[in-house]
Scaffold this motif. Structure first.
Motif, PDB file in Angstrom:
ATOM      1  N   PRO A 131     -31.656  16.561  -3.782  1.00 47.22           N
ATOM      2  CA  PRO A 131     -33.076  16.204  -3.842  1.00 47.22           C
ATOM      3  C   PRO A 131     -33.476  15.430  -5.086  1.00 47.22           C
ATOM      4  CG  PRO A 131     -32.778  18.522  -4.381  1.00 47.22           C
ATOM      5  CD  PRO A 131     -31.443  18.010  -3.944  1.00 47.22           C
ATOM      6  N   ILE A 145     -39.360  21.699  -7.352  1.00 52.28           N
ATOM      7  CA  ILE A 145     -39.418  22.102  -5.948  1.00 52.28           C
ATOM      8  C   ILE A 145     -39.732  23.594  -5.875  1.00 52.28           C
ATOM      9  CG2 ILE A 145     -38.071  22.411  -3.831  1.00 52.28           C
ATOM     10  CD1 ILE A 145     -36.569  19.899  -4.457  1.00 52.28           C
ATOM     11  N   MET A 166     -34.471  11.791  -2.194  1.00 51.42           N
ATOM     12  CA  MET A 166     -33.734  12.965  -1.717  1.00 51.42           C
ATOM     13  C   MET A 166     -32.602  12.480  -0.813  1.00 51.42           C
ATOM     14  SD  MET A 166     -36.636  15.912  -1.216  1.00 51.42           S
ATOM     15  CE  MET A 166     -37.358  15.280   0.289  1.00 51.42           C
TER      16      MET A 166
END
Length: 385
Positions: A131, A145, A166
């Motif tokens: 990511p 995240i 990502m």
């Protein structure tokens, strides 16, 4: 003692080949589609059919039930065709029409094809998901995240640029040391960059909710792409690909990156209204086709699909075909000046910039079986910039 009529009706239900369960699953998924008001009528007909099974007098009611079933079968077939799925795929099993998240597939996964689905429990545990753009760490100094209460995930940025890339790898992973050449003519002949499993004909799907952005909505966009490797100035010929974009304004377009950084673009097309603060689904689909006017030439078809109301109803909002004469800088990487990118690449990417608060869920990349029906792919593509 069980009446003979009831016993006969029970036989298909208890069949050991599992056909009952397949039928039950199909019925559930069809209800989820909710594509037209006629499905309520279908449910009423099913209930009437069950009531008829309890009566010995079947003659007229059985005839009506059979007619209703034929109508429902014809209706389901028409609904399926209306979503631009090729006629030869209409006989697919229901489990091939939906992915593991219950999201409708526009095209089926190819036999033994590569697939990737976001780990909705903990995406950071997935070795095929990067990511933070090939960052091997599980954290990034600028990006964070976290999981939302509804099970979706949030990606926030600490600055206004919010450069998000990502990356998703095939089961073979990403091994730049194994890439033998970045000569685009040779890659076109070889058919892949890193491995035979490289992402080529794919359906890239993601659900996103744009919470906050720091750029005019006509400039900010979400972009899904593939057919290349890592995009960097140190190796520009690796950074190739086709890209599909949905703007924060709801407009769409396609682009071809001939090398990093050299772009050509399709015309921007109005597709939906502003997408801020609501869940939408976006699919970018790309596949190779044989040029019917010149069977020796492979062309590339791109499609953009939206689920604008987050209700499972997908709409094709844009399409574009690279038949050549699109781009003029391909010779830098030893290809034609308008080189068509027909090969696969080891990385597929979900990208956005200048959106510093975005929720996401149910991301996936699947290697698809391209349509084999004759398509109108010979339109002339005008470049607007």
């Amino acid at each position: 003692m069980i009446p003979l009529v009831l016993l006969i009706l029970l036989i298909p239900i208890i069949d050991l080949d599992g056909s009952y369960f397949a039928f039950a699953k199909k019925s559930d998924n069809d209800d989820d589609d909710d594509e037209n008001d006629d499905k309520d009528d279908d449910k009423d007909d099913d209930q009437k059919s069950k009531d008829d099974d309890d009566n010995d007098d079947k003659s007229e009611k059985d005839k009506k039930s059979n007619k209703d079933k034929k109508k429902k079968k014809s209706k389901d077939s028409d609904n399926f065709k209306s979503e631009n799925v090729p006629d030869n795929l209409n006989k697919l099993d229901n489990n091939k029409m939906y992915d593991r998240f219950g999201i409708k597939n526009i095209y089926p996964t190819t036999t033994n094809g590569q697939e990737w689905f976001l780990n909705m429990v903990n995406p950071l545990e997935d070795s095929r998901f990067s990511p933070f753009n090939l960052n091997t760490l599980t954290t990034d100094p600028n990006l964070e995240i976290s999981q939302n209460k509804d099970g979706s995930w949030k990606l926030k940025s600490k600055n206004s640029e919010a450069k998000v890339r990502m990356d998703v790898f095939t089961s073979e992973g990403y091994h730049p040391e194994r890439i033998e050449t970045f000569d685009h003519a040779q890659l076109a002949e070889k058919g892949y960059m890193d491995s035979r499993t490289d992402w080529k004909n794919v359906e890239i799907t993601g659900y996103i909710k744009l919470n906050h952005y720091t750029i005019p909505p006509d400039d900010g966009k979400f972009t899904w792409y593939n057919r290349g490797g890592h995009h960097s100035e140190s190796n520009p010929c690796e950074g190739v690909g086709y890209k599909g974009s949905i703007y924060f304004s709801g407009d769409t377009k396609f682009s071809k990156e001939q090398w990093h950084v050299s772009y050509v673009f399709s015309d921007i097309k109005k597709a939906a209204g502003p997408i801020k603060e609501k869940w939408i689904g976006y699919k970018f689909i790309i596949y190779n086709l044989e040029n019917p006017e010149d069977p020796s030439q492979t062309v590339v078809k791109m499609e953009s699909w939206l689920d604008p109301r987050n209700d499972g109803n997908w709409i094709k909002v844009d399409e574009h075909t690279d038949t050549g004469n699109w781009g003029k800088s391909g010779k830098k990487c030893d290809g034609d000046k308008d080189q068509i990118i027909t090969w696969g690449g080891p990385i597929a990417t979900f990208r956005w910039d200048f959106a510093d608060d975005v929720d996401f869920k149910n991301l996936s990349v699947r290697e698809i079986h391209p349509p084999v029906t004759s398509l109108d792919i010979l339109e002339k593509n005008n470049i607007n910039r």
